[in-house]
Design an enzyme around this catalytic site. Sequence first.
Site, PDB file in Angstrom:
ATOM      1  N   ASP A  74       0.818  -1.208   0.000  1.00 21.99           N
ATOM      2  CA  ASP A  74       0.000   0.000   0.000  1.00 21.99           C
ATOM      3  C   ASP A  74       0.851   1.257   0.000  1.00 21.99           C
ATOM      4  O   ASP A  74       2.071   1.198   0.155  1.00 21.99           O
ATOM      5  CB  ASP A  74      -0.983   0.002   1.188  1.00 21.99           C
ATOM      6  CG  ASP A  74      -0.339  -0.442   2.502  1.00 21.99           C
ATOM      7  OD1 ASP A  74       0.890  -0.393   2.617  1.00 21.99           O
ATOM      8  OD2 ASP A  74      -1.092  -0.835   3.410  1.00 21.99           O
ATOM      9  N   ASN A 143      -8.183  -2.913  13.855  1.00 22.67           N
ATOM     10  CA  ASN A 143      -9.543  -3.189  13.386  1.00 22.67           C
ATOM     11  C   ASN A 143      -9.575  -4.402  12.453  1.00 22.67           C
ATOM     12  O   ASN A 143     -10.572  -4.637  11.786  1.00 22.67           O
ATOM     13  CB  ASN A 143     -10.110  -1.947  12.680  1.00 22.67           C
ATOM     14  CG  ASN A 143      -9.304  -1.543  11.454  1.00 22.67           C
ATOM     15  OD1 ASN A 143      -8.355  -2.238  11.059  1.00 22.67           O
ATOM     16  ND2 ASN A 143      -9.670  -0.426  10.837  1.00 22.67           N
ATOM     17  N   HIS A 145      -7.657  -4.848   9.774  1.00 21.81           N
ATOM     18  CA  HIS A 145      -7.330  -4.593   8.366  1.00 21.81           C
ATOM     19  C   HIS A 145      -6.030  -5.291   7.969  1.00 21.81           C
ATOM     20  O   HIS A 145      -5.184  -5.579   8.805  1.00 21.81           O
ATOM     21  CB  HIS A 145      -7.305  -3.087   8.051  1.00 21.81           C
ATOM     22  CG  HIS A 145      -6.107  -2.337   8.534  1.00 21.81           C
ATOM     23  ND1 HIS A 145      -6.126  -0.974   8.721  1.00 21.81           N
ATOM     24  CD2 HIS A 145      -4.849  -2.721   8.854  1.00 21.81           C
ATOM     25  CE1 HIS A 145      -4.929  -0.572   9.124  1.00 21.81           C
ATOM     26  NE2 HIS A 145      -4.143  -1.607   9.220  1.00 21.81           N
ATOM     27  N   GLU A 150      -9.698  -1.923   4.768  1.00 21.16           N
ATOM     28  CA  GLU A 150     -10.384  -1.677   6.030  1.00 21.16           C
ATOM     29  C   GLU A 150     -11.616  -2.589   6.136  1.00 21.16           C
ATOM     30  O   GLU A 150     -12.053  -3.181   5.135  1.00 21.16           O
ATOM     31  CB  GLU A 150     -10.828  -0.207   6.091  1.00 21.16           C
ATOM     32  CG  GLU A 150      -9.692   0.803   5.967  1.00 21.16           C
ATOM     33  CD  GLU A 150      -8.851   0.937   7.253  1.00 21.16           C
ATOM     34  OE1 GLU A 150      -8.849   0.016   8.095  1.00 21.16           O
ATOM     35  OE2 GLU A 150      -8.198   1.983   7.414  1.00 21.16           O
TER      36      GLU A 150
HETATM   37  P1  PGA Z   1       1.677  -1.529  12.686  1.00 17.67           P
HETATM   38  O1  PGA Z   1       0.577  -1.520  11.563  1.00 17.67           O
HETATM   39  O2  PGA Z   1       2.661  -2.590  12.318  1.00 17.67           O
HETATM   40  O3  PGA Z   1       2.297  -0.173  12.640  1.00 17.67           O
HETATM   41  O4  PGA Z   1       0.985  -1.841  13.977  1.00 17.67           O
HETATM   42  C1  PGA Z   1       0.079  -2.739  11.107  1.00 17.67           C
HETATM   43  C2  PGA Z   1      -1.060  -2.489  10.155  1.00 17.67           C
HETATM   44  O5  PGA Z   1      -1.796  -1.521  10.333  1.00 17.67           O
HETATM   45  O6  PGA Z   1      -1.207  -3.291   9.222  1.00 17.67           O
END
Ligand code: PGA
Length: 252
Positions: A74, A143, A145, A150
């Site tokens: 992404d 959440n 994702h 999302e």
């Molecule tokens: P993080 O993000 O490794 O910074 O916790 C993970 C994600 O949102 O996929």
Amino acid sequence: MSSTEYRVRVEVVEDRAAMSRAAARVVAARLRENPGAVLLLPTGSTPIGMYRELVRMHREEGLSFARATFFNLDEYLGLPAGHPASYHEYMWRNLYGLVDVDPGRVHVPDGTAGDPEDECERYEVGIRESGGVDLCVLGIGRNGHIGFNEPGSSFASRTRVVELSRSTRRANAGDFGGGAVPKRAITVGMRTIFESREIVLLASGKNKAGAVAEALKGPVTEEVPASMLQEHPRALFLLDHEAASSLRRRVA
Ligand code: PGA
């Protein structure tokens, strides 16, 4: 430690450092078996230690990335080129700029593209034309994702422009030092992720325990994007103890 209690493989290790080493070992093994492998890679705080370990393996053990192809999951939309919070910068800072990648085989969605829809189509075609993804490494949002897919993302989705949720923008605010977090991003889609021949999802820390439990124990539902992985033939959840702390039993 691993468990067959779930539909996908689950391995629980002591802490974030052990998770990072275990993840790097999987990536390195696949690169050694198949130096031309196609990798789909994450950003965020979780994989930083894995990248550090891969850089160490490159320097000390001769692990080569030269023939592999890389796609990123992404990228934010609308950040100026070179913005330190862009995932393009993140990847060059943490991996690509520190090992022997062939820059022609490195792909991050272009968040500055004049026509983002076109960019999504181009990116999706690029993945297909590379022969498809051999190994996808994922983080997980609080959440549930994966990538920037999302809750509510269709399991049939392809690379596309998405709106970021409030919780995601809040979670990532630290990278922007008080500045505004973009509202939109490009993400590789759910179906494209699912088509990876192998998937490793990394999670570390208590704040991921709820999402991990829902993804592994709950129903397979678009409301919890990571739950899709329950149906994948070769997925691994690589967790530290804290991230595994809401699973019913200690996995031993
Ligand atoms: P993080 O993000 O490794 O910074 O916790 C993970 C994600 O949102 O996929």
